[in-house]
Write a protein that holds these residues in place. Structure first.
Motif, PDB file in Angstrom:
ATOM      1  N   ARG A  38       0.688  -1.491   0.362  1.00 56.25           N
ATOM      2  CA  ARG A  38       0.330  -0.019  -0.153  1.00 56.25           C
ATOM      3  C   ARG A  38       0.766   1.118  -0.066  1.00 56.25           C
ATOM      4  N   ALA A  39       2.509   1.535   1.060  1.00 49.69           N
ATOM      5  CA  ALA A  39       2.686   2.777   1.198  1.00 49.69           C
ATOM      6  C   ALA A  39       3.630   2.496   0.052  1.00 49.69           C
ATOM      7  N   CYS A  40       4.529   1.512  -1.029  1.00 49.90           N
ATOM      8  CA  CYS A  40       4.575   1.564  -2.509  1.00 49.90           C
ATOM      9  C   CYS A  40       3.900   2.284  -3.549  1.00 49.90           C
ATOM     10  N   LYS A  41       2.493   1.694  -3.453  1.00 50.49           N
ATOM     11  CA  LYS A  41       1.398   2.398  -4.541  1.00 50.49           C
ATOM     12  C   LYS A  41       0.835   4.044  -4.413  1.00 50.49           C
ATOM     13  N   VAL A  42       0.536   4.279  -3.385  1.00 53.85           N
ATOM     14  CA  VAL A  42       0.844   5.206  -2.843  1.00 53.85           C
ATOM     15  C   VAL A  42       1.795   6.275  -2.864  1.00 53.85           C
ATOM     16  N   THR A  80      -7.002  11.452   0.311  1.00 49.26           N
ATOM     17  CA  THR A  80      -6.766  10.689  -0.150  1.00 49.26           C
ATOM     18  C   THR A  80      -6.079   9.595   0.914  1.00 49.26           C
ATOM     19  N   VAL A  81      -4.683  10.437   0.625  1.00 50.59           N
ATOM     20  CA  VAL A  81      -3.338   9.746   1.412  1.00 50.59           C
ATOM     21  C   VAL A  81      -3.731   9.253   2.264  1.00 50.59           C
ATOM     22  N   VAL A  82      -4.100   9.840   3.302  1.00 54.05           N
ATOM     23  CA  VAL A  82      -4.928   9.080   4.851  1.00 54.05           C
ATOM     24  C   VAL A  82      -6.000   7.713   4.409  1.00 54.05           C
ATOM     25  N   GLN A  83      -6.591   8.883   3.228  1.00 52.82           N
ATOM     26  CA  GLN A  83      -7.792   7.481   3.658  1.00 52.82           C
ATOM     27  C   GLN A  83      -7.035   5.999   3.037  1.00 52.82           C
ATOM     28  N   ALA A  84      -6.458   6.329   2.114  1.00 55.00           N
ATOM     29  CA  ALA A  84      -5.596   5.203   1.132  1.00 55.00           C
ATOM     30  C   ALA A  84      -4.307   4.147   3.007  1.00 55.00           C
ATOM     31  N   LEU A  85      -4.109   5.083   3.206  1.00 53.67           N
ATOM     32  CA  LEU A  85      -2.677   4.485   4.288  1.00 53.67           C
ATOM     33  C   LEU A  85      -3.770   3.823   5.629  1.00 53.67           C
ATOM     34  N   GLU A  86      -4.781   4.638   5.869  1.00 54.74           N
ATOM     35  CA  GLU A  86      -5.775   3.680   7.193  1.00 54.74           C
ATOM     36  C   GLU A  86      -6.173   2.492   6.928  1.00 54.74           C
ATOM     37  N   GLY A  87      -6.464   2.299   5.351  1.00 58.26           N
ATOM     38  CA  GLY A  87      -7.270   0.850   4.546  1.00 58.26           C
ATOM     39  C   GLY A  87      -8.889   1.202   4.303  1.00 58.26           C
ATOM     40  N   LEU A  88      -8.894   2.210   3.991  1.00 56.71           N
ATOM     41  CA  LEU A  88     -10.335   2.900   3.794  1.00 56.71           C
ATOM     42  C   LEU A  88     -10.913   2.510   2.581  1.00 56.71           C
ATOM     43  N   ASP A 124      -9.308   1.382  -1.998  1.00 57.16           N
ATOM     44  CA  ASP A 124      -8.203   0.376  -2.438  1.00 57.16           C
ATOM     45  C   ASP A 124      -7.749   1.188  -2.847  1.00 57.16           C
ATOM     46  N   VAL A 125      -6.681   0.601  -3.480  1.00 53.58           N
ATOM     47  CA  VAL A 125      -5.676   1.873  -4.345  1.00 53.58           C
ATOM     48  C   VAL A 125      -4.886   1.705  -5.008  1.00 53.58           C
ATOM     49  N   GLY A 126      -5.480   0.930  -6.596  1.00 53.51           N
ATOM     50  CA  GLY A 126      -5.062   0.865  -7.936  1.00 53.51           C
ATOM     51  C   GLY A 126      -3.635   1.048  -7.690  1.00 53.51           C
TER      52      GLY A 126
END
Length: 626
Positions: free
Chosen positions: A566-570, A587-595, A597-599
């Motif tokens: 997840r971190a590498c994708k972000v 959006t970065v915060v939501q992505a790292l929190e797992g809220l 999906d990160v394509g």
């Protein structure tokens, strides 16, 4: 006991600065209040203390040998009792225990002694026009002004001690003449050093209508004159003109000649300066200025900043002897406030700030109002001449670069666990999200890098240096693009000259996130002279499904693979070439929190080009020293 005599100075006219004396403060007692109200009189050893503890009002004796007591105001944060106002100058008391300051039935403040039902008031505010329905209170202000106000609306001042001076004139008071009533405010010297009764000398604005001040003896004989006001001084006091025009002056002086009133006023620019005009028993006019040491009482009030002088800063930092680091905006030094707990602080000496003092203070005030758990707290500032310094809370674990890139024994050289790293990445993202979208105005940091990510004793993140880019003005681009160790985090738009938006911070965050994962600098030089650009390798391994190999080798594989991916994708999304393709920090915060999906992100063109050492460009030539 109290003594009225101040330091012995030999000024016979309105003043120059007569010297600074260091004074010790006395903390106020917990039970002190600043208000006298109906049913809440002041008597005996009780006292009023102004809201921030600067002044106290109570009963005192002017000398140890004196049998008389008086109700007066004095400096509360100075060890030597220095009286600035006395109520009952002509009517001393014999016992404060049987005396009281209270609100009478007609709404006035009165001083009573003995049998209060039979004895007349020894002193009263004497306001004749208080409506019977009004409820009044007496309040001691931090200016040293005692006011009688309407309890339901304290902005309505019915009477104030600043209209009834004793021998002392404090900053904010007005010494002048009411043109409608002819009433003149005067400074009356004490009769003796241990007798506050009015003496033979008095200073007043000329009752005949000129703009000069007269020092009179025995009520009528002119003893000295200031000369008329010229716009920036008095003709008879050239020293005042020279001092008030000095850029290093700590005061604002002025004369107002209005339709209804004429008066002279002065104020101080630094709250550490304690100053007063005094007409002493010999007829000397003294301008006494002292500087208080920093002390526990000068704590930061929520939503405000503490002003410091440059001398304060030298004292706090031991003459800037312990340097913590340096960066794009200046050097940082460790210091400690001389309060009860020796609070540690970090003092940043700003370099290249060209703003005037007024604009600088305005910008700093804005920074001071920004508070978030992941943003460093600004405690105070110094703006003196060309010197600009900021005082921050001290972070015991220093900056992130010490923990990511250092090796060997000693503090700050331990390897950060993956869990700690991930929480750091999340904390930085939350701090930036707050700056970009939660503040009244969007604040672009402009210099996100490990050196500006600070860690407290629990390794919680505090983003530093936010808001400083605006202080640099147009020079910010030149400063950042020539700063060693900074260019590797700058978005392409810094170089192309296009407008900088919050997405420039997003790009820098992506570069930072790569380093948090790998525990190494993004740009490293190989022994053969070629360059290894880690973000290109990380993007390639992400596509190959080999993200675990991107993690700091010192962790021995102890990392949660899902979080690493997840971190590498972000990080790859954040460093996209086009700023419109980069996510917001929210959006970065939501992505790292797992809220969310990160394509899988596309590999940015820049990473493809720089993945080939032969295409390494000068843009990343500023290799940091480690």
């Amino acid at each position: 006991m109290a003594t009225h005599a101040g330091p012995c100075f030999s000024a016979a006219v309105l003043p120059l600065l007569l010297g600074f004396l260091l004074l010790r403060g006395a903390p106020s007692r917990a039970a002190d209040t600043n208000t006298v109200a109906v049913g809440q009189p002041l008597s005996g050893r009780k006292r009023l203390v102004s809201k921030r503890g600067k002044f106290a009002l109570g009963f005192f004796q002017p000398a140890e040998s004196s049998r008389h007591w008086y109700l007066g105001i004095w400096y509360n944060q100075i060890s030597e009792h220095t009286t600035v106002w006395v109520a009952n100058r002509d009517a001393p008391l014999s016992d404060p225990a049987s005396s009281q300051l209270s609100i009478s039935s007609d709404g006035n403040m009165v001083l009573l002694h003995g049998d209060r039902a039979k004895s007349p008031a020894l002193w009263s505010t004497g306001v004749a026009s208080i409506p019977p329905s009004s409820s009044t209170v007496g309040v001691l202000l931090d200016t040293g002004n005692l006011v009688l106000t309407d309890a339901s609306n304290t902005s309505v001042v019915l009477w104030q001690s600043f209209d009834h001076f004793g021998d002392t004139w404090l900053p904010g008071g007005r010494l002048g003449r009411n043109k409608r009533t002819g009433e003149v405010t005067r400074l009356f010297a004490w009769k003796g050093y241990d007798d506050p009764a009015p003496g033979v000398f008095a200073l007043e604005l000329d009752p005949n209508g000129t703009s000069q001040y007269l020092l009179n003896w025995n009520g009528s004989m002119e003893y000295w004159t200031s000369g008329n006001w010229t716009g920036d001084g008095f003709t008879g006091v050239p020293e005042l003109k020279a001092y008030s025009n000095s850029p290093m002056s700590m005061y604002n002086f002025g004369y107002v000649d209005g339709k209804d009133e004429s008066h002279f006023f002065y104020d101080v620019k630094d709250e550490a300066v304690v100053t007063r005009f005094l007409v002493d028993v010999t007829g000397q006019i003294k301008f006494l200025t002292r500087r208080r040491r920093l002390k526990a009482q000068r704590r930061v009030v929520e939503g405000s900043l503490m002003p410091f002088t440059y001398r304060d800063m030298q004292s706090v930092t031991n003459n800037f002897s312990d340097k913590l680091g340096g960066g794009s905006f200046g050097s940082v030094f460790k210091g400690s406030l001389p309060d009860a707990t020796a609070t540690l602080v970090a003092v940043k000496k700003l370099e290249g700030v060209r703003q005037g003092e007024k604009q600088f203070r305005a910008e700093v005030s804005t920074i001071g109002t920004i508070q978030h758990v992941n943003l460093i707290r600004l405690l105070g500032f110094c703006s003196e001449g060309t010197r600009r310094l900021l005082v921050y809370e001290h972070m015991p674990n220093g900056s992130l670069d010490r923990h990511l890139f250092s090796s060997g024994p000693g503090p700050g050289h331990g390897v950060l666990s993956w869990e700690t790293r991930y929480q750091i990445a999340l904390g930085v993202a939350r701090g930036l999200d707050y700056l970009h979208d939660k503040c009244r105005d969007c604040i672009i940091h402009c210099d996100i890098k490990p050196e500006n990510i600070l860690l407290d004793d629990a390794f919680a993140v505090k983003v530093a240096d936010f808001g400083l880019a605006k202080l640099m003005g147009r020079d910010i681009s030149r400063v950042l693009t020539t700063m060693r160790g900074t260019v590797g985090y700058l978005a392409p738009e810094w170089i192309t000259g296009t407008a900088i938006t919050a997405k420039a911070d997003v790009f820098s965050y992506g570069m930072l996130l790569f380093e948090i994962v790998s525990g190494r600098r993004n740009v490293e030089q190989r022994p053969d002279g070629t360059v290894d650009f880690f973000p290109s390798a990380a993007a390639s391994r992400l596509l190959d499904g080999d993200v675990k190999s991107t993690v700091d080798r010192r962790l021995d594989g102890d990392a949660e693979v899902g979080e690493v991916e997840r971190a590498c994708k972000v990080a790859c999304w954040c460093v996209q070439d086009e700023e419109g393709a980069r996510p917001s920090m929210g959006t970065v915060v939501q992505a790292l929190e797992g809220l969310v999906d990160v394509g899988m992100p596309p590999v940015p063109r820049m990473l493809k080009v720089l993945g080939d050492p032969a295409n390494y460009v000068k843009f990343f030539s500023g290799l940091p020293s480690t």
